[in-house]
Design a protein around this motif. Sequence first.
Motif, PDB file in Angstrom:
ATOM      1  N   UNK A  54       0.842  -1.192   0.000  1.00  0.00           N
ATOM      2  CA  UNK A  54       0.000   0.000   0.000  1.00  0.00           C
ATOM      3  C   UNK A  54       0.877   1.242   0.000  1.00  0.00           C
ATOM      4  N   UNK A  55       0.593   2.180  -0.900  1.00  0.00           N
ATOM      5  CA  UNK A  55       1.475   3.335  -1.067  1.00  0.00           C
ATOM      6  C   UNK A  55       1.519   4.231   0.169  1.00  0.00           C
ATOM      7  N   UNK A  77       1.636  11.638  -4.936  1.00  0.00           N
ATOM      8  CA  UNK A  77       1.934  10.442  -5.744  1.00  0.00           C
ATOM      9  C   UNK A  77       0.718  10.046  -6.580  1.00  0.00           C
ATOM     10  N   UNK A  78      -0.433   9.941  -5.929  1.00  0.00           N
ATOM     11  CA  UNK A  78      -1.648   9.523  -6.633  1.00  0.00           C
ATOM     12  C   UNK A  78      -2.004  10.515  -7.741  1.00  0.00           C
ATOM     13  N   UNK A 116      -2.730   0.999  -4.891  1.00  0.00           N
ATOM     14  CA  UNK A 116      -3.131   2.389  -5.085  1.00  0.00           C
ATOM     15  C   UNK A 116      -4.460   2.666  -4.384  1.00  0.00           C
ATOM     16  N   UNK A 117      -4.871   3.917  -4.407  1.00  0.00           N
ATOM     17  CA  UNK A 117      -6.181   4.285  -3.884  1.00  0.00           C
ATOM     18  C   UNK A 117      -7.264   3.828  -4.867  1.00  0.00           C
ATOM     19  N   UNK A 118      -8.508   3.825  -4.394  1.00  0.00           N
ATOM     20  CA  UNK A 118      -9.623   3.447  -5.261  1.00  0.00           C
ATOM     21  C   UNK A 118      -9.746   4.411  -6.437  1.00  0.00           C
ATOM     22  N   UNK A 123      -9.283   5.037 -12.222  1.00  0.00           N
ATOM     23  CA  UNK A 123      -8.739   5.813 -13.343  1.00  0.00           C
ATOM     24  C   UNK A 123      -8.024   4.883 -14.320  1.00  0.00           C
ATOM     25  N   UNK A 124      -7.245   3.959 -13.784  1.00  0.00           N
ATOM     26  CA  UNK A 124      -6.532   2.995 -14.622  1.00  0.00           C
ATOM     27  C   UNK A 124      -7.521   2.111 -15.361  1.00  0.00           C
ATOM     28  N   UNK A 125      -8.499   1.591 -14.637  1.00  0.00           N
ATOM     29  CA  UNK A 125      -9.494   0.716 -15.261  1.00  0.00           C
ATOM     30  C   UNK A 125     -10.255   1.450 -16.358  1.00  0.00           C
TER      31      UNK A 125
END
Length: 223
Positions: A54-55, A77-78, A116-118, A123-125
Amino acid sequence: MIQLAVLDMAGTTVADDGLVEEAFTHAIGAQGIEPDSARYGEMLRHVRATMGESKITVFRHLLGSDEAAAQQANQAFETAYGALVDEGRCSPIEGAEETIRELQSNGVKVCLTTGFSETTQQRILGALGWKNLADLTLCPAQAGRGRPYPDMVLTAVLALKADAVYAVAVAGDTAYDMTTGVRAGAWIIAGVLTGAHGNDQLAAAGATHVLESVRDLPGLLNH
């Protein structure tokens, strides 16, 4: 029979291409730590060693007891990582989407997990067109604790109604993914060589198998 596959994202199903380190450099620079400093080098070594964790946990370790600084660095970071995703710097591991669909067609439910955070995960998905691909997606905040704890795997077992923890396969590219699988009691703990850690690190952390890519997972489960 394996009923559930819990797959990591960055480095396992999603190509990293140095984005984590790039976003980390931005985040830690906001704390006044420059890339040419000795402290930066020490921090980067820790980031590499703890890929998959976890970051926010990573930043808490790096910045000591200063919770406000850790939260600030994690947000930076996020934000930086999300901007890189928005720039089109995000792509799937070759064959990953087909692998997920093949697992599902064979009756295996799929959960995608991340450190990462939700918000960043979604965002990636979204960038990949994967929002409706997996049966479940999880980040540490949704499960309790992130890797190397077993929380995300066990949350997926309950949410997707697997019969037992030994009906689970875990796949990831880091030692922390392997430790998570061991602690969760998964039957198959597959390391993949498309991300952060190599064969020796994955095996030492408890991998039952080391694969060239997540593409090899359906074949492993069919044996």
